[in-house]
Motif scaffolding. Structure first.
Motif, mmCIF file in Angstrom:
data_model
loop_
_atom_site.group_PDB
_atom_site.id
_atom_site.type_symbol
_atom_site.label_atom_id
_atom_site.label_comp_id
_atom_site.label_asym_id
_atom_site.label_seq_id
_atom_site.Cartn_x
_atom_site.Cartn_y
_atom_site.Cartn_z
ATOM 1 N N GLY A 150 0.824 -1.212 0.000
ATOM 2 C CA GLY A 150 0.000 0.000 0.000
ATOM 3 C C GLY A 150 0.856 1.259 0.000
ATOM 4 N N ARG A 151 0.351 2.299 -0.635
ATOM 5 C CA ARG A 151 1.122 3.533 -0.776
ATOM 6 C C ARG A 151 1.187 4.323 0.520
ATOM 7 N NH1 ARG A 151 3.167 3.651 -5.173
ATOM 8 N NH2 ARG A 151 4.169 5.600 -4.611
ATOM 9 N N ASN A 152 0.459 3.884 1.568
ATOM 10 C CA ASN A 152 0.585 4.564 2.855
ATOM 11 C C ASN A 152 1.833 4.135 3.616
ATOM 12 O OD1 ASN A 152 -1.804 5.787 2.294
ATOM 13 N ND2 ASN A 152 -3.067 4.483 3.626
ATOM 14 N N GLN A 154 8.816 0.904 6.131
ATOM 15 C CA GLN A 154 7.907 -0.155 5.661
ATOM 16 C C GLN A 154 8.114 -0.423 4.164
ATOM 17 O OE1 GLN A 154 4.597 2.095 7.019
ATOM 18 N NE2 GLN A 154 4.315 0.874 8.885
ATOM 19 N N ARG A 155 8.418 0.619 3.402
ATOM 20 C CA ARG A 155 8.711 0.431 1.967
ATOM 21 C C ARG A 155 9.934 -0.479 1.802
ATOM 22 N NH1 ARG A 155 6.734 4.177 -1.788
ATOM 23 N NH2 ARG A 155 8.617 4.032 -2.990
ATOM 24 N N GLU A 156 10.949 -0.238 2.662
ATOM 25 C CA GLU A 156 12.172 -1.055 2.574
ATOM 26 C C GLU A 156 11.871 -2.520 2.913
ATOM 27 O OE1 GLU A 156 15.101 -0.612 1.280
ATOM 28 O OE2 GLU A 156 14.438 1.413 0.756
ATOM 29 N N GLY A 174 9.985 1.662 -9.266
ATOM 30 C CA GLY A 174 10.110 2.018 -7.862
ATOM 31 C C GLY A 174 10.337 0.797 -6.991
ATOM 32 N N LYS A 175 9.897 0.888 -5.720
ATOM 33 C CA LYS A 175 10.235 -0.159 -4.749
ATOM 34 C C LYS A 175 9.067 -1.012 -4.291
ATOM 35 C CE LYS A 175 14.463 1.412 -2.868
ATOM 36 N NZ LYS A 175 15.280 1.644 -1.687
ATOM 37 N N ILE A 176 7.847 -0.481 -4.397
ATOM 38 C CA ILE A 176 6.742 -1.243 -3.803
ATOM 39 C C ILE A 176 5.586 -1.489 -4.758
ATOM 40 C CG2 ILE A 176 7.214 -0.462 -1.417
ATOM 41 C CD1 ILE A 176 4.760 1.487 -1.861
ATOM 42 N N SER A 177 5.666 -0.975 -5.977
ATOM 43 C CA SER A 177 4.430 -0.990 -6.766
ATOM 44 C C SER A 177 4.603 -1.443 -8.207
ATOM 45 C CB SER A 177 3.807 0.414 -6.734
ATOM 46 O OG SER A 177 4.677 1.339 -7.334
ATOM 47 N N ILE A 178 3.452 -1.540 -8.860
ATOM 48 C CA ILE A 178 3.389 -1.910 -10.279
ATOM 49 C C ILE A 178 2.573 -0.831 -10.975
ATOM 50 C CG2 ILE A 178 2.370 -3.596 -11.893
ATOM 51 C CD1 ILE A 178 2.808 -5.711 -9.744
ATOM 52 N N ASP A 179 3.025 -0.380 -12.127
ATOM 53 C CA ASP A 179 2.269 0.591 -12.919
ATOM 54 C C ASP A 179 1.462 -0.152 -13.985
ATOM 55 O OD1 ASP A 179 3.282 2.829 -11.550
ATOM 56 O OD2 ASP A 179 5.101 2.799 -12.764
ATOM 57 N N ILE A 180 0.199 0.226 -14.136
ATOM 58 C CA ILE A 180 -0.710 -0.461 -15.069
ATOM 59 C C ILE A 180 -1.344 0.576 -16.004
ATOM 60 C CG2 ILE A 180 -2.782 -1.944 -15.208
ATOM 61 C CD1 ILE A 180 -2.218 -2.625 -12.188
ATOM 62 N N GLY A 240 10.875 -3.535 -16.681
ATOM 63 C CA GLY A 240 11.002 -2.307 -15.888
ATOM 64 C C GLY A 240 10.267 -1.163 -16.570
ATOM 65 N N ASN A 241 9.955 -0.115 -15.795
ATOM 66 C CA ASN A 241 9.102 0.921 -16.384
ATOM 67 C C ASN A 241 9.852 1.949 -17.240
ATOM 68 O OD1 ASN A 241 10.185 2.509 -14.421
ATOM 69 N ND2 ASN A 241 8.249 3.104 -13.481
ATOM 70 N N ASP A 242 11.191 1.791 -17.382
ATOM 71 C CA ASP A 242 11.931 2.625 -18.348
ATOM 72 C C ASP A 242 12.163 1.879 -19.664
ATOM 73 O OD1 ASP A 242 12.478 4.911 -16.606
ATOM 74 O OD2 ASP A 242 13.760 3.535 -15.492
#
Ligand code: M1P
Length: 244
Positions: A121-123, A128-130, A162-168, A202-204
């Motif tokens: 979650g983005r919160n 917690q991200r690590e 990034g470290k925690i997410s997926i772009d869709i 990857g997103n690049d």
């Protein structure tokens, strides 16, 4: 020479403001350069992470995986995306079945032209991200989710950034749009890209694939802002040597 920079993991730590050391360096470096910014994040986050001096000196800023473009803070274009109920249901199943124990809220963030999905979650805060990132490095959970959902939803792309997410986003509505926009709006000249996720998945990656269609393009896969800074410093050293 045109420079294109991803932001998180390339110019700044992930989802954190740029360091003073980098800001001082980049403002001086950028004085006689033309550069573009391109990120999965939205413009509000770009402004949290980079000072105005850097964003307003950029020739353009591409946000939300290039589904939104600003030139000098003026919106130039944006794409729409309405996630289907099937996609939301599939993501909810993934969310409920992940073995990762923490759920901190804001798991699906709808942005212009895309959706960002995160199991933790983005919160999540920096610590917690690590924790999630360490889990993901071993379990390669995001790669697996992106692959699974990619086979289920063929008209969408799922990329790890990034470290925690997926772009869709709808297939092709990725960072290749940044490269195409630059090619259409600039006279032919060398383009150099910096990103932390230039490999397949990857997103690049889409930007790199697009650049390969053109001459005089190159790219760097960096691990952090410091590496970007060192590469840029070395360019200037080499250039000065040539002049001497
Ligand atoms: O710009 C890279 C990524 O930065 C963030 O990723 P995360 O929160 O996973 O570290 C997100 O904004 C993501 O969309 C973006 O691609």
């Amino acid at each position: 020479m045109l420079y294109v920079f991803d932001i998180d993991g390339t110019l700044t730590p992930h989802r954190e403001p740029a360091t003073d050391e980098f800001i001082d360096f980049f403002i001086k470096w950028g004085k006689d350069k033309k550069y573009y910014l391109t990120t999965g994040s939205d413009f509000a986050k770009v402004e949290e992470q980079l000072p105005k001096t850097i964003t307003t000196s950029a020739a353009a800023t591409f946000c939300c995986m290039s589904n939104q473009c600003y030139v000098k803070n003026r919106l130039v274009y944006e794409n729409n995306f309405e996630p289907s109920q099937d996609l939301i249901e599939a993501l909810t199943i993934v969310l409920n079945s992940s073995p990762f124990p923490l759920r901190l809220g804001n798991h699906m963030e709808l942005r212009t032209g895309m959706l960002n999905f995160s199991v933790i979650g983005r919160n999540a805060d920096t610590t917690q991200r690590e924790i999630y990132h360490e889990h993901d490095k071993i379990a390669r959970e995001r790669e697996a989710i992106a692959f699974e959902l990619g086979t289920q939803f063929e008209d969408l792309d799922f990329t790890v950034g990034g470290k925690i997410s997926i772009d869709i986003y709808p297939s092709g509505n990725d960072k290749s749009q940044t490269i195409n926009w630059i090619i259409e709006n600039e006279p032919p000249q060398p383009i150099i890209y910096f990103g932390d996720r230039v490999g397949e998945g990857g997103n690049d990656y889409a930007a790199i694939v697009e650049m390969q269609k053109y001459q005089d393009t190159s790219w760097h896969n960096v691990s952090n802002w410091r590496e970007t800074m060192e590469i840029l410093k070395n360019f200037d050293l080499v250039k000065n040597k040539d002049v001497l």
